[in-house]
Design a protein around this motif. Structure first.
Motif, short mmCIF file in Angstrom:
data_model
loop_
_atom_site.label_atom_id
_atom_site.label_comp_id
_atom_site.label_asym_id
_atom_site.label_seq_id
_atom_site.Cartn_x
_atom_site.Cartn_y
_atom_site.Cartn_z
N ILE A 274 5.14 -34.00 47.24
CA ILE A 274 6.53 -34.32 47.56
C ILE A 274 7.48 -33.41 46.80
CG2 ILE A 274 8.32 -36.09 47.34
CD1 ILE A 274 6.16 -38.18 47.85
N THR B 194 0.20 -36.89 45.39
CA THR B 194 1.26 -37.16 46.37
C THR B 194 2.62 -36.76 45.83
OG1 THR B 194 -0.03 -39.00 47.26
CG2 THR B 194 2.32 -38.94 47.79
N GLU C 194 7.40 -29.99 48.38
CA GLU C 194 8.20 -29.99 49.61
C GLU C 194 9.69 -30.03 49.30
OE1 GLU C 194 6.88 -33.22 52.00
OE2 GLU C 194 5.31 -32.04 52.98
N ARG C 195 10.05 -30.82 48.30
CA ARG C 195 11.47 -30.90 47.93
C ARG C 195 11.98 -29.55 47.43
NH1 ARG C 195 14.86 -31.08 44.01
NH2 ARG C 195 13.21 -30.70 42.50
#
Length: 462
Positions: free
Chosen positions: A225, A221, A228-229
């Motif tokens: 994240i 996860t 995506e960041r």
């Protein structure tokens, strides 16, 4: 391990005590039975008769016990052996008194001359109405002590074996628990340092395995994240770079023309009008860019409210074709409309639907140098499918997935020539999604491009 050892020790001690008591009690009961048998054998013989001595010797060999006989005064008057060392000695007065009352006595008796530990029982000697004295039976307890000793030794060895076994089990359990925990700790430290690619390799199905799988899910996860960041940061940087580039190009051109006009380098009116016309076009380009940016941001934030009403797509598409007839003629292109009637009515925002197809047809005309642009429409899956197809330059396979991104231009040279903002297709995709429709693209370099839009019909939206 301590618990197991304490349990083994307590169990061994209890077993040895119980076994010793059981053996001693059994031996005493057996001696009492033997003593009463001796009494039955000699109760009719006179004291110190040869028959009595012979009988005691026989019973000594039979029962494997030493037998003494004492009179009413407690003096030993006969024994089962030829050793006369105990004859004439006295038994404790308290024992004599109990025997004379017809009671049995079981206790450890101590006499001078007995060097080995003995267990002794005393029973009355005589008949029911007459007691002549008492009969003492001695049994050596060496065998009992040896048996109990052997049992205790076995318990000690079993305890030592239990210690070794417990040590091995505890070591194994500690190793099987601490090793994966150490591995989990190492991976957690790597995750703490930002290395989200690390995973814990634990194949057990116990609680530690569950913990490891939870750590792996957490790392996955966090990795997602972080990805995506990073993508968002790259998109943000690309967005600002593209906006800066798109604004800087017309501003630079306008600055150059204004400086020429300000310095008086343009003297005739016709040239000044050309400069004004170029600056006006650049201003309009910046205005479109800003408006498209604002429009896209509003769409992405779902701040656009659709004013829906029934739309006759047949007449709507004819109007779109009519709008671009002149533009197609200027480019020496043919613009066709192919509608499979009847078309179902759709409930949509006419302004936004018009914005979708104006962008698509405009792009098709810009990227087609020769040939034609065709609009086709037919009923499909309870809605309407509209296809905008051209015979233009096409889009490469690598660029097909990128055309929906902001400021992306598949043909940058032609884009600069046509003064596009690179936001049209991004806006189109958002508007189609807002109407619960779908849009797809199929393109081949040098052959042309086909955009297919499906919009739900009136019944589908209900």
């Amino acid at each position: 391990m301590v618990t197991v050892l304490l349990g083994l020790g307590a169990l061994g001690l209890s077993m040895s005590v119980l076994a010793k008591n059981y053996i001693y009690d059994g031996t005493k009961e057996e001696l009492l039975r033997k003593a009463k048998k001796v009494n039955l054998a000699i109760q009719n013989y006179p004291v110190q008769a040869d028959q009595t001595a012979a009988m005691l010797a026989f019973l000594d060999q039979t029962f494997d016990t030493r037998i003494w006989v004492f009179n009413r005064q407690g003096q030993i008057i006969s024994t089962s052996t030829q050793d006369e060392v105990f004859i004439g000695k006295s038994v404790a007065r308290s024992i004599v008194e109990q025997v004379m009352q017809g009671k049995d006595v079981v206790q450890d008796l101590k006499f001078e001359g007995l060097t080995k530990p003995m267990m002794s029982v005393v029973v009355p000697w005589g008949q029911k109405d007459e007691v002549f004295g008492g009969i003492v039976l001695h049994a050596p307890v060496e065998g009992i002590e040896e048996t109990v000793g052997n049992m205790r030794e076995m318990i000690v060895w079993a305890t030592l074996f239990g210690i070794l076994l417990c040590t091995a089990m505890v070591s194994y359990l500690s190793w099987t628990i601490s090793r994966p925990l150490k591995r989990i700790d190492d991976v957690a430290l790597q995750i703490e340092r930002g290395n989200y690619k690390q995973r814990v390799i634990v194949e057990t199905e116990d609680e530690i395995g569950d913990l490891a799988r939870t750590i792996n899910r957490m790392a996955s996860t966090l990795d997602h994240i972080e990805t995506e960041r990073t993508d968002f940061e790259k998109t943000r940087q690309d967005f600002f770079a593209n906006v800066s580039h798109e604004l800087r190009t017309p501003l630079t051109a306008m600055q150059g023309f204004l400086e020429a006009l300000q310095d008086g380098l343009v003297v005739d009116e016709m040239s000044r009008q050309k400069y004004y016309d170029v600056m006006y076009k650049e201003t309009m380009h910046m205005s479109r860019l800003v408006n498209d940016l604002l429009e896209l941001v509003r769409l992405e934030k779902h701040e656009v409210n659709l004013v829906k009403r029934p739309i006759d797509m047949d007449s709507f598409l004819r109007r779109i074709v009519f709008m671009f007839k002149e533009e197609a003629a200027k480019r020496n292109l043919e613009l066709h409309l192919d509608v499979v009637v009847p078309l179902p009515a759709i409930i949509a925002d006419p302004h936004r639907i018009e914005q979708i197809f104006i962008n698509l047809v405009n792009n098709a005309l810009k990227f087609t140098e020769q040939g034609s642009v065709t609009l086709r429409a037919w009923e499909k899956s309870g809605g309407i499918e509209v296809c905008v197809e051209d015979t233009g330059v096409g889009i490469s396979e690598h660029d097909v997935e990128l055309i929906w991104e902001r400021f992306f231009k598949a043909d940058r040279v032609r884009s600069r020539k046509e003064m596009g903002t690179g936001l049209g297709l991004a806006i189109v995709k958002e508007l189609v999604t807002l109407h619960h429709g779908t849009i797809a693209v199929d393109s081949r370099v040098g052959e042309g491009t086909k955009f297919t839009v499906w919009l739900p019909g009136e019944t589908e939206q209900e």
